[in-house]
Enzyme design. Structure first.
Site, short mmCIF file in Angstrom:
data_model
loop_
_atom_site.label_atom_id
_atom_site.label_comp_id
_atom_site.label_asym_id
_atom_site.label_seq_id
_atom_site.Cartn_x
_atom_site.Cartn_y
_atom_site.Cartn_z
N MET A 181 0.83 -1.19 0.00
CA MET A 181 0.00 0.00 0.00
C MET A 181 0.87 1.26 0.00
O MET A 181 2.03 1.22 0.39
CB MET A 181 -0.92 0.02 1.24
CG MET A 181 -1.96 -1.07 1.24
SD MET A 181 -3.20 -0.84 -0.05
CE MET A 181 -4.30 -2.21 0.31
N CYS A 182 0.29 2.35 -0.40
CA CYS A 182 0.97 3.64 -0.44
C CYS A 182 0.66 4.42 0.85
O CYS A 182 -0.07 3.94 1.71
CB CYS A 182 0.52 4.44 -1.65
SG CYS A 182 0.63 3.52 -3.21
#
Length: 261
Positions: free
Chosen positions: A1-2
């Site tokens: 994920m960012c």
């Protein structure tokens, strides 16, 4: 994920402190090594810096950490690629024009089975991420609903965008930051938080690196600054954790509208 980072303030403010903490998560304290970007609004204009290298190693990121660009709205993102290759065109934030304004967007999460839903015409993606295509679809839907003239009440526009975000969240994780240069919207799918700093200001300590700032020395008594992040950036302040499906709209650091499911 960012991971996401954004700021809304009532006076031009630099985001050096918060960005310094975020940048460490791009390869040192976090795995988000597939690029980073940041957009600063200045009046109706904006300036964007992007790099497809890790933020912890990027020379451009070092410039941002050392050069206090002052802005009332900032949107930033560090990427851990899941859809689309590691490249500059796939690096957030993304920007599109609508109603004579630059709209800036960044997304944290991953979507599935989205191609048939995200049909677009005017707003075309440049890269090949699910994030950018979702942004183009949002802009397409806003234009279709409200037409070519900006409504007087922009809160209804962002409320409508929140309903679109609800639809997108059915396809996967969709944490979003969106701004038209005046208002700043945050939408939570699973991880998003914020803090609003105002007088009396105190000291803050970053979680990801040994940096402390005394905001009392950097601000005036009337300053109001709201910072939004995927995870808290400091360990000695009270961050507000958003719930899934909750969205908030800020203008000049103050909460303008909010809703939760």
């Amino acid at each position: 994920m960012c991971e996401l980072l954004a700021m809304s303030a009532n006076v031009p403010t630099d985001i050096v402190f918060s960005f310094t903490g975020l940048a460490e998560r791009g390869g040192v304290t976090g795995p988000h090594v597939d690029g980073w970007g940041i957009t600063f609004y200045e009046g109706k204009g904006s300036r964007t810096f992007k790099d497809a290298t890790p933020s912890s190693e990027s020379h451009i990121a070092k410039l941002i950490k050392s050069y206090p660009i002052k802005s009332e709205i900032v949107v930033s993102h560090i990427r851990q690629a899941n859809r689309g290759c590691v490249s500059l065109e796939n690096t957030h934030p993304f920007t599109r024009e609508l109603w004579g304004k630059y709209w800036t967007y960044a997304h944290n999460g991953q979507l599935s089975d989205y191609q048939e839903k995200f049909l677009v015409n005017r707003f075309q993606p440049v890269g090949d991420t699910d994030s950018e295509l979702a942004f183009c679809w949002i802009m397409e839907q806003v234009l279709a609903k409200f037409g070519h003239k900006q409504p007087d009440d922009m809160t209804q526009v962002f409320s409508y965008i929140s309903s679109l975000a609800d639809e997108i969240r059915e396809l996967g994780v969709f944490n979003m930051i969106l701004s038209d240069g005046v208002d700043l919207m945050s939408y939570c799918s699973n991880n998003l938080c914020f803090i609003t700093r105002r007088a009396p200001f105190g000291k803050a300590t970053l979680i990801d690196t040994d940096v402390v700032i005394d905001f009392n020395k950097e601000t005036s008594p009337n300053d109001v600054v709201t910072v939004i992040a995927t995870r808290p950036l400091t360990n000695n302040e009270q961050w507000h954790i958003l719930k899934p499906g909750e969205w908030k709209l800020f203008r000049q650091g103050e909460l303008l509208a909010t809703e939760s499911i």
